[in-house]
Design a protein around this motif. Structure first.
Motif, PDB file in Angstrom:
ATOM      1  N   PRO B  82       0.662  -1.121  -0.040  1.00 27.49           N
ATOM      2  CA  PRO B  82       0.153   0.490   0.342  1.00 27.49           C
ATOM      3  C   PRO B  82       0.690   1.071  -0.238  1.00 27.49           C
ATOM      4  O   PRO B  82       0.404   2.485  -0.534  1.00 27.49           O
ATOM      5  CB  PRO B  82      -0.405  -0.115   1.195  1.00 27.49           C
ATOM      6  CG  PRO B  82      -0.928  -1.280   1.959  1.00 27.49           C
ATOM      7  CD  PRO B  82       0.509  -2.093   1.018  1.00 27.49           C
ATOM      8  N   PHE B  83       2.048   1.211   1.312  1.00 32.44           N
ATOM      9  CA  PHE B  83       3.194   2.519   0.786  1.00 32.44           C
ATOM     10  C   PHE B  83       3.481   2.514  -0.346  1.00 32.44           C
ATOM     11  O   PHE B  83       3.305   3.318  -1.103  1.00 32.44           O
ATOM     12  CB  PHE B  83       3.830   2.297   1.871  1.00 32.44           C
ATOM     13  CG  PHE B  83       3.429   2.204   3.264  1.00 32.44           C
ATOM     14  CD1 PHE B  83       3.087   2.934   4.190  1.00 32.44           C
ATOM     15  CD2 PHE B  83       3.326   1.063   3.636  1.00 32.44           C
ATOM     16  CE1 PHE B  83       2.645   3.054   5.034  1.00 32.44           C
ATOM     17  CE2 PHE B  83       2.507   0.526   4.674  1.00 32.44           C
ATOM     18  CZ  PHE B  83       1.868   1.785   5.412  1.00 32.44           C
ATOM     19  N   ALA B  84       3.796   1.054  -1.347  1.00 29.30           N
ATOM     20  CA  ALA B  84       4.669   1.976  -2.544  1.00 29.30           C
ATOM     21  C   ALA B  84       3.244   2.767  -3.274  1.00 29.30           C
ATOM     22  O   ALA B  84       3.905   2.950  -4.164  1.00 29.30           O
ATOM     23  CB  ALA B  84       4.262   0.272  -3.243  1.00 29.30           C
ATOM     24  N   ILE B  85       1.941   1.976  -3.598  1.00 29.41           N
ATOM     25  CA  ILE B  85       1.345   2.629  -4.163  1.00 29.41           C
ATOM     26  C   ILE B  85       0.451   3.735  -4.006  1.00 29.41           C
ATOM     27  O   ILE B  85       1.259   4.736  -5.107  1.00 29.41           O
ATOM     28  CB  ILE B  85      -0.488   1.357  -3.960  1.00 29.41           C
ATOM     29  CG1 ILE B  85      -0.003  -0.087  -4.589  1.00 29.41           C
ATOM     30  CG2 ILE B  85      -1.019   2.268  -4.382  1.00 29.41           C
ATOM     31  CD1 ILE B  85      -1.230  -0.931  -4.007  1.00 29.41           C
ATOM     32  N   ILE B  86       0.699   4.459  -2.889  1.00 26.04           N
ATOM     33  CA  ILE B  86       1.065   6.023  -2.767  1.00 26.04           C
ATOM     34  C   ILE B  86       2.087   6.606  -3.661  1.00 26.04           C
ATOM     35  O   ILE B  86       2.057   7.615  -3.959  1.00 26.04           O
ATOM     36  CB  ILE B  86       1.273   5.977  -1.153  1.00 26.04           C
ATOM     37  CG1 ILE B  86      -0.520   5.751  -0.317  1.00 26.04           C
ATOM     38  CG2 ILE B  86       0.934   7.717  -1.260  1.00 26.04           C
ATOM     39  CD1 ILE B  86      -0.633   5.453   0.756  1.00 26.04           C
TER      40      ILE B  86
END
Lengths: 227, 336, 440
Positions: B82-86
């Motif tokens: 999720p952090f990488a997606i952001i």
């Protein structure tokens, strides 16, 4: 209104067009007379160099088409006027995109005006017949509950039977009190339903009157209606 | 028994890997198709964006691991995703603001966008090489297998083993969740519908009061989700290297075009068509034939249609066939 | 600045850069004439490629992302034209390989014939599949043993069929022909569809061509490389043994080794300049011919050209083939210069993307611009790495060499190229889309 496209020459010359609530106003005229241009000027897709466009008395001459939609103009373009891969109901929803309130009632109204759309509500709009698509297009424009409805040649490319049907529907819409301004190629039929008619020649008003007056006017008959 | 053995082999060597790969391609192709239908160009930077998302995930995963945070049996990368997606989505929206927005305002020809995307592709490629080097990186941790080969053999009493890696199962599960969410989003939410409307008829969408900037931004956001997820799943399943990810571009395009550019359903179907073709064509069929054919018909050769070195030729051939015979793809795409 | 002054200015700039390279070893310059001429040679080859790409993009608006593939075909042409045939390998499997290829071609031919002759329907589909599948298996059964036999012949030095033993200069037009053939296939497939599709298709064919050269050992020795390609210029060993040459070199104050390499490189430079001039003249003539005007008319308004009865797709096919052929010729020149075919060196950055940057920076549609772009960008491409190192030194000065950033910066210097070239392309595309020397 006087104006033209971009920096091009003026196409409209002191042309005046108006429509009142409950009325159908029709713009007719020969090819190249500036009918669609007049409509575009009203809708803000044209540089109006002098004159003004007013909606309920409010001057909207400088607004973009999008802003005019917000002010209460409903516009049905001549072509590409639906979302073909979306269902009929989604088309109507998209028409109501700017509304934040509940638009279920408006959708009901549209369905009662155009019963065929209710039957086809879950079908992709692109799969419908030409006449039905035009109904979707008008329905979509009605979803904003506009204060005036502009139709650009709604019967272009449909069969005569469908055309009659469409005109019937338009009359019904008008009966709800909605002012309708319409550009039409089929002058005779359009004049028959028109409360107010504008005959344009070379971007200027040539004749103005009620539809019936126009139909009876020998000059108009001779020059546009084929005798 | 022979038949069962053959079936297990097929499952082990064709169905499981091809389904996994297909799911990864489908996610990638969905991104391509979305960009195509909203922004109307083929994004050559797609493979490298997948790589970027993966590199960011690898970095965050390493950070988590150094803090002692793991997901137990599941790969820690899932937590980092999720952090990488952001991060990836922000990079994409930023890129759009700096690069593509200008051409959109100018209504430039699609080919100019393609060329700009080529520039973005090389810059991204430079960045990911700067961040993670050029070597293969394996970043999966946790439980390696759901079904272990030996355990399966003991349980079934068959000669052929069957193994299911955690990452393979995970790929399918995550892909199903993402795709289900995407379809729900596109078909049920106001924003999703406005995206479809914009893709269908831009002018009318503008007339209906749909904000094009918002549509574009949401598109990049979703593409960020899709590419990062696809990249991470691929990397978990196989491994990460900048070159492999660059080469994913062609199968991804092929998948999107086979299905019909602009059609989300087509992108998914296309992903599986390409993946299955690739695996089936490059698989060595000799052992399977050994089980199902009578002894007299045993083949001499390996029964491999194409060496794995030519994997890329498979997607290309599919692409050529589609372009020649049905340029709009299986599910009618937007245009030829 | 007027257009012609601008051209003079930029070319003067290029000349100064090359002179500095030879004269001084300050900053990123090496102070070696040898390097300067080496960079010049590659710049000349790149300029030929840029002219080819400009033909496609600048004249016709076709976006070819597969330049690498056409260049690689040129490289292959050098091997199959100029290397001596390996007799033993031909005996071992030459006939089989040729027969196999023939069967492959026949299968495809038969399929095409079936599809044109038979009426549409299930029968045609079945026949097509039967012919294709059957043909494929026959092809493999004939072809594979041949390949195995060839690759078994003295694998450490041969293991391939070798070439035809013809003069190496002949391989340049052969490279053009091979590239033209590949371009024909791609053009037939992807032209006439959306412009993006040509880009995707060319991207694909390039990868496949390189894969073939990497993996078909019988043809190109694959990863084992082909070394010792014949040279169109004298051999350094012969020169160094020639007393007249040594004496002449001494007059310039040069030692025999230094002089011979420089002499040879200058020889290449002359050859390349000749090709470049010929291609440039032809391209200019084509541009000002009715054909060239029609091409640009099509580029500027395809719909109108179509309405006037021009067969746009056929014209596009023509120019696509021509442009690709020029890239093939340049590819052959490059491999001749290297003296070896190393399939693993083909990467899209160097062989596709860089050429694009040259064309866009120089000025698409303008041949002189492409030429200028080629010289400038190639010089920059070579120098970005030393610049990157310099930058790494400056930015990490005072940092612990084991610091993450310091390690990355030092490791990353080679990758600066990708980033810089991407950045240059985007900047030019945005702020000066017509390039340094715009089309008139």
């Amino acid at each position: 209104m006087t104006g033209g496209y971009g920096r091009g020459p003026d196409i409209l010359h002191s042309c005046t067009i108006a429509v009142n609530p409950g009325e159908i106003a029709v713009i007719v005229g020969p090819n190249g007379a500036g009918k669609s241009t007049a409509m575009k000027a009203v809708f803000g897709m044209l540089n109006v160099r002098s004159g003004s466009v007013r909606l309920d008395g409010e001057d909207i001459t400088t607004l973009t088409p999008q802003e005019r939609v917000l002010k209460g103009m409903g516009f049905v373009p001549q072509v590409r006027n639906i979302f073909p891969s979306m269902t009929v109901e989604e088309n109507l929803e998209m028409g109501a995109f700017i509304r934040t309130d509940n638009f279920k009632d408006t959708m009901e109204q549209v369905y009662s005006l155009f019963p065929i759309l209710r039957d086809k509500r879950y079908q992709a709009a692109g799969e419908l017949s030409g006449g039905q698509r035009q109904q979707v297009a008008v329905g979509r424009a009605l979803m904003t509950q506009p204060r005036v409805l502009l139709l650009d040649e709604p019967t272009a490319g449909v069969s005569p039977v469908v055309m009659d049907e469409l005109f019937d529907r338009i009359i019904e819409v008008s009966r709800t009190g909605m002012p309708i301004l319409m550009v039409e190629q089929n002058a005779k039929q359009a004049l028959e339903i028109a409360d107010r008619a504008y005959v344009l020649v070379q971007g200027a008003n040539a004749h103005t009157g009620t539809g019936q007056e126009m139909l009876n006017d020998p000059v108009v008959r001779r020059s546009f209606l084929g005798g | 028994m022979d038949f069962l053995n053959a079936l297990v082999m097929l499952t082990n060597f064709i169905i499981i890997p091809a389904t996994t790969y297909g799911a990864q391609l489908a996610l990638g192709a969905l991104g391509v198709t979305l960009i195509y239908s909203i922004l109307r160009f083929s994004n050559f930077a797609h493979g490298d964006t997948m790589a970027l998302g993966t590199v960011v995930t690898i970095g965050i995963t390493a950070l988590f691991q150094s803090w002692g945070i793991t997901l137990g049996p599941l790969p820690t990368a899932l937590l980092a995703l999720p952090f990488a997606i952001i991060v990836t989505s922000l990079v994409m929206i930023g890129t759009d603001q700096v690069v593509y927005k200008f051409y959109r305002a100018k209504k430039a020809a699609p080919i100019v966008f393609v060329m700009a995307s080529l520039g973005v592709m090389f810059m991204t490629n430079g960045v990911i090489r700067f961040l993670a080097g050029v070597k293969d990186i394996n970043f999966t941790d946790g439980e390696r297998f759901l079904i272990q080969a030996r355990a399966f053999k003991e349980w079934s009493g068959l000669d052929q083993p069957l193994a299911l890696r955690t990452t393979q199962a995970l790929t399918v599960v995550v892909a199903v969740i993402v795709v289900a969410w995407l379809f729900w989003f596109l078909n049920r939410t106001r924003t999703g519908k406005s995206m479809r409307a914009y893709s269908d008829n831009e002018d009318l969408a503008l007339l209906s009061g749909i904000n094009p900037n918002r549509v574009v931004m949401v598109t990049w956001l979703i593409v960020g989700i899709l590419t990062t997820t696809a990249g991470v799943l691929y990397g978990l399943d196989k491994s990460y290297s900048p070159f492999t990810y660059f080469q994913l571009l062609l199968p991804t395009f092929a998948a999107a075009i086979v299905g019909g550019l602009g059609s989300p359903l087509g992108a998914i179907a296309g992903g599986f068509v390409v993946a299955y073709s690739e695996v089936v064509v490059t698989y060595v069929w000799r052992a399977v034939a050994g089980y199902v054919l009578p002894d007299s018909l045993q083949p001499e050769g390996l029964l491999q249609l194409l060496s794995t070195d030519y994997k890329i030729a498979v997607s290309f051939t599919i692409l050529v066939i589609v372009l020649l015979f049905k340029p709009t793809g299986i599910f009618k795409g937007q245009s030829v | 600045m007027s257009q012609s002054n601008r051209v003079i200015f930029y070319f003067a700039l290029v000349a100064i850069l090359f002179l500095l390279e030879g004269l001084t070893n300050f900053w990123i310059f090496t102070g070696s004439w040898d390097t300067s001429v080496s960079i010049l040679n590659m710049a000349l080859v790149s300029a030929v490629m840029a002219l080819g790409v400009n033909l496609q993009w600048g004249y016709a608006g076709l976006f070819n992302v597969g330049i690498m593939g056409f260049t690689a075909l040129g490289g292959l042409a050098v091997v199959i034209t100029s290397m001596q045939p390996v007799g033993e390998a031909w005996e071992a499997g030459g006939a089989r390989v040729l027969a196999g290829l023939l069967i492959g071609a026949l299968t495809i031919g038969l399929t095409i014939m079936l599809r044109t002759k038979l009426p549409k329907g299930n029968a045609r589909a079945v026949f097509t599949i039967v012919v294709l599948v059957g043909g494929f298996f026959i092809y493999r059964s004939v072809f594979d043993p041949g390949v195995e036999a060839i690759e078994a012949v003295n694998p450490s030095v041969a293991g391939y069929l070798g070439g035809l033993g013809l003069p190496v200069l002949l391989s340049w037009p052969v490279g053009g022909l091979l590239a033209a053939g590949a371009a024909w296939i791609i053009g037939k497939t992807a032209l006439g569809l959306r412009s993006d599709y040509l880009a995707i298709a060319t991207l694909g064919i390039a990868e496949i061509i390189v894969a073939v050269i990497k993996n078909e050992g019988w043809l190109s020795r694959g990863a084992k490389n082909v070394n010792g390609l014949p040279r169109p210029v004298p051999n350094p060993v012969d020169l160094q043994a020639d007393p007249a040459f040594i004496e002449a070199a001494a007059n310039f104050g040069l030692g025999p080794v230094e002089a011979s390499t420089l002499y040879i490189k200058l020889g290449y430079a002359l050859l390349f300049t000749a090709v470049l001039v010929i291609v440039l003249i032809l391209a200019q003539l084509a541009r000002h011919s009715p054909w060239g005007r029609m091409m640009r008319a099509i580029r500027d308004n395809e719909t109108a050209a179509r309405a006037m009865g021009k067969n746009v797709t056929a014209r596009h096919l023509q120019i696509f083939i021509l442009g690709s052929a020029i890239c093939g010729i340049a590819g052959a020149m490059m491999t001749t210069l290297d003296g070896q075919l190393v399939p693993t060196t083909y990467n899209p950055l160097r062989f596709t993307f860089l050429i694009w940057v040259m064309v866009i920076v120089g000025g698409s549609g303008n041949n002189i611009g492409s030429l200028l772009g080629a010289f400038l960008i190639w010089w920059l491409y070579v120098k970005v790495e030393p610049m990157g190192q310099w930058l790494a030194q400056i930015s990490t000065a005072g940092l612990d060499p084991n610091n993450w950033f310091a390690v990355r910066m030092t490791d990353a210097a080679p990758h600066m190229r990708l980033f810089t070239m991407g950045l240059i392309l985007l900047l030019v595309l945005r702020f000066n889309p017509r390039g340094l020397v715009p089309e008139k």
